[in-house]
Structure formats: C-alpha cells, structure tokens
Write a protein that holds these residues in place. Structure first.
Motif, mmCIF file in Angstrom:
data_model
loop_
_atom_site.group_PDB
_atom_site.id
_atom_site.type_symbol
_atom_site.label_atom_id
_atom_site.label_comp_id
_atom_site.label_asym_id
_atom_site.label_seq_id
_atom_site.Cartn_x
_atom_site.Cartn_y
_atom_site.Cartn_z
ATOM 1 N N GLN A 185 47.470 33.571 23.428
ATOM 2 C CA GLN A 185 46.808 32.295 23.672
ATOM 3 C C GLN A 185 47.680 31.179 23.137
ATOM 4 O OE1 GLN A 185 42.903 32.067 21.976
ATOM 5 N NE2 GLN A 185 43.631 31.696 19.918
ATOM 6 N N CYS A 186 47.615 30.080 23.845
ATOM 7 C CA CYS A 186 48.365 28.907 23.436
ATOM 8 C C CYS A 186 47.655 27.670 23.966
ATOM 9 C CB CYS A 186 49.808 28.964 23.947
ATOM 10 S SG CYS A 186 49.976 29.023 25.737
ATOM 11 N N ARG A 187 48.037 26.521 23.428
ATOM 12 C CA ARG A 187 47.469 25.274 23.918
ATOM 13 C C ARG A 187 47.860 25.098 25.378
ATOM 14 N NH1 ARG A 187 50.281 22.096 19.683
ATOM 15 N NH2 ARG A 187 51.123 21.164 21.556
ATOM 16 N N LEU A 188 47.071 24.342 26.100
ATOM 17 C CA LEU A 188 47.327 24.133 27.513
ATOM 18 C C LEU A 188 48.693 23.509 27.750
ATOM 19 C CD1 LEU A 188 46.345 24.309 30.426
ATOM 20 C CD2 LEU A 188 45.387 22.030 30.139
ATOM 21 N N ASP A 189 49.082 22.521 26.943
ATOM 22 C CA ASP A 189 50.381 21.885 27.156
ATOM 23 C C ASP A 189 51.519 22.885 27.014
ATOM 24 O OD1 ASP A 189 49.846 21.996 24.368
ATOM 25 O OD2 ASP A 189 51.218 20.330 23.971
ATOM 26 N N VAL A 244 49.316 35.590 35.303
ATOM 27 C CA VAL A 244 48.792 34.222 35.271
ATOM 28 C C VAL A 244 47.455 34.120 35.993
ATOM 29 C CG1 VAL A 244 49.224 31.855 36.092
ATOM 30 C CG2 VAL A 244 50.999 33.104 34.871
ATOM 31 N N LYS A 245 47.273 34.896 37.035
ATOM 32 C CA LYS A 245 46.002 34.850 37.777
ATOM 33 C C LYS A 245 44.816 35.262 36.910
ATOM 34 C CE LYS A 245 46.583 39.440 39.825
ATOM 35 N NZ LYS A 245 47.853 39.796 39.210
ATOM 36 N N ASN A 246 45.076 35.934 35.793
ATOM 37 C CA ASN A 246 44.018 36.364 34.881
ATOM 38 C C ASN A 246 43.810 35.398 33.717
ATOM 39 O OD1 ASN A 246 43.749 38.758 36.392
ATOM 40 N ND2 ASN A 246 45.410 39.693 35.249
ATOM 41 N N ALA A 247 44.557 34.295 33.694
ATOM 42 C CA ALA A 247 44.455 33.328 32.598
ATOM 43 C C ALA A 247 43.080 32.660 32.607
ATOM 44 C CB ALA A 247 45.552 32.281 32.720
ATOM 45 N N ARG A 248 42.584 32.384 31.420
ATOM 46 C CA ARG A 248 41.308 31.693 31.264
ATOM 47 C C ARG A 248 41.515 30.517 30.328
ATOM 48 N NH1 ARG A 248 40.581 34.500 34.909
ATOM 49 N NH2 ARG A 248 39.118 36.173 35.194
ATOM 50 N N TYR A 249 40.864 29.425 30.638
ATOM 51 C CA TYR A 249 40.926 28.244 29.781
ATOM 52 C C TYR A 249 39.633 28.152 28.993
ATOM 53 C CZ TYR A 249 41.422 23.433 28.213
ATOM 54 O OH TYR A 249 41.515 22.306 27.440
ATOM 55 N N ASP A 250 39.751 28.103 27.686
ATOM 56 C CA ASP A 250 38.604 27.978 26.801
ATOM 57 C C ASP A 250 38.433 26.504 26.462
ATOM 58 O OD1 ASP A 250 36.846 27.876 24.625
ATOM 59 O OD2 ASP A 250 37.568 29.767 23.802
ATOM 60 N N TYR A 270 54.868 26.928 20.510
ATOM 61 C CA TYR A 270 54.202 27.948 19.690
ATOM 62 C C TYR A 270 52.957 28.457 20.400
ATOM 63 C CZ TYR A 270 50.557 24.710 18.201
ATOM 64 O OH TYR A 270 49.514 23.856 18.167
ATOM 65 N N ASP A 271 52.585 29.656 20.005
ATOM 66 C CA ASP A 271 51.338 30.242 20.494
ATOM 67 C C ASP A 271 50.459 30.500 19.284
ATOM 68 O OD1 ASP A 271 51.505 33.723 20.386
ATOM 69 O OD2 ASP A 271 53.182 32.480 19.755
ATOM 70 N N GLU A 272 49.216 30.757 19.544
ATOM 71 C CA GLU A 272 48.257 31.037 18.485
ATOM 72 C C GLU A 272 48.195 32.544 18.303
ATOM 73 O OE1 GLU A 272 46.504 28.783 16.674
ATOM 74 O OE2 GLU A 272 47.474 27.130 17.733
ATOM 75 N N LYS A 320 40.247 24.717 23.615
ATOM 76 C CA LYS A 320 41.292 24.068 24.424
ATOM 77 C C LYS A 320 42.550 24.936 24.468
ATOM 78 C CE LYS A 320 39.626 19.393 23.658
ATOM 79 N NZ LYS A 320 38.958 19.133 24.864
ATOM 80 N N MET A 321 42.315 26.242 24.607
ATOM 81 C CA MET A 321 43.411 27.214 24.669
ATOM 82 C C MET A 321 43.370 27.960 25.984
ATOM 83 S SD MET A 321 45.115 27.401 21.777
ATOM 84 C CE MET A 321 44.946 26.785 20.133
ATOM 85 N N VAL A 322 44.543 28.322 26.461
ATOM 86 C CA VAL A 322 44.668 29.211 27.599
ATOM 87 C C VAL A 322 44.846 30.604 27.020
ATOM 88 C CG1 VAL A 322 46.042 29.827 29.617
ATOM 89 C CG2 VAL A 322 45.708 27.420 29.025
#
Length: 189
Positions: A142-146, A96-102, A131-133, A106-108
């Motif tokens: 990657q998935c939506r922030l929610d 999780v510490k490597n997660a990035r928000y685009d 769901y994830d993308e 609007k994806m993590v």
C-alpha cells in the motif's frame, strides 16, 4: 495436491545434473542442508511453473508439509541462488486491476502474493525516492495515491498497461484532482 504431473525425463536429468554439480564437483560434504533444500525447492518450483500447476504459498505449504512462511523464505532464497528471469514490471502491471483505494486512509492497496515481486516493487519505489506503507501483512502493498500514480506513470514508460488495467486506474474512487492526475498518466498512449 490433486493435479500431480510427474517429472519428465528431461526434468529428472536436469535435476540430477544440478545435484551432482552440487555434490560431486570437488565439494562433496561441503553442501549445507539449507543449500540442498534450496536446490530441491528450486527444481520443484520450476516444475510447477512449467506445468501450469498452482505454486501459491498455501498450496505449496500443504503439499510439502511446511509453513507458508517457510515457503516464502524458500522462494526468496531460490530467487537469489537460482533466479527465474521475469519482467517484474509486467507482473505488477497485471495486478493493477485488483488495486483498491481506501478513502479513509487515502491509500491504494494491492495484494501481491509473490515475495520476490513485492521486493522488486518496494526496491523500485525506494530507488525513485518514493515510499510505501510497510505492513505486517507480507502480501499487502500500500502507498499513498500520489506515489501509486508516480509508480504507474514510470512503469507505463517502460511497459504498456493493458486496457483492463487502465480501466481499473480510471475507476479508483478518488477526488476530481486525483482523477485528473490518473487521466494524465493514461493519456500518453
């Protein structure tokens, strides 16, 4: 690979017992090449893990002289046939510490190198109705922030996120509403 650690006597004995069980216990000649390769790969992968040697797809592909996609396939087959028990939730939480928000999409986004961890995370997401993308990049989750927040919230019920991971969640560049949602997840320590 520069850091070679020879197999210990115990590892050799365990490997020989596994091979003899595969061949000599009423199934000589019945073992397929694929099954034998999976067993040998399993022995090798466990050796690397036990000796804290790199076992990423690239390093293993160079060492074994096969493609990275073949290594990923063997890792997947190995886990199905000779599973290593691990807590996938903790393995994911450590990333999780490597997660990035685009902001644009609007994806993590998180890079997940382990094919089996990726499968576990995707299965968990589907089981919860989220769901994830899916990407052509086999290492990108990657998935939506929610969805990501729901995933982290659900996992935080089962395991406890480290402070570094909680800090990373707080630092995701998101709107005030989304930041409030993240704070709510992290508030139930």
């Amino acid at each position: 690979m520069d850091e070679k650690v020879p197999f210990s006597s115990a590892e050799k004995e365990k490997a020989f017992r596994a091979i003899t069980a595969l061949y000599y216990e009423r199934n000589f000649g019945e073992t397929t090449k694929s099954d034998f390769e999976t067993l040998l790969f399993s022995i090798y992968l466990e050796h690397l893990i036990q000796n804290n040697l790199p076992y990423d797809d690239y390093t293993m592909s160079v060492t074994l002289g096969i493609s990275e996609s073949r290594v990923r396939t063997l890792k997947e087959r190995k886990q199905l046939k000779y599973p290593i028990n691990y807590c996938w939730q903790e393995a994911f939480a450590s990333l999780v510490k490597n997660a990035r928000y685009d902001k644009v999409s609007k994806m993590v986004k998180i890079s997940i190198e382990d094919v089996n961890l990726m499968k576990e995370v995707r299965h968990f997401v589907r089981q919860n109705g989220w769901y994830d993308e899916f990407q052509l990049n086999p290492r990108l989750f990657q998935c939506r922030l929610d969805c990501f927040l729901l995933l982290c919230s659900k996992l935080d019920e089962e395991i406890v996120f480290t402070e570094a991971n909680k800090q990373k969640l707080r630092e995701l560049e998101v709107s005030d509403d989304e930041r409030n949602a993240i704070e709510k997840i992290l508030a139930h320590d």
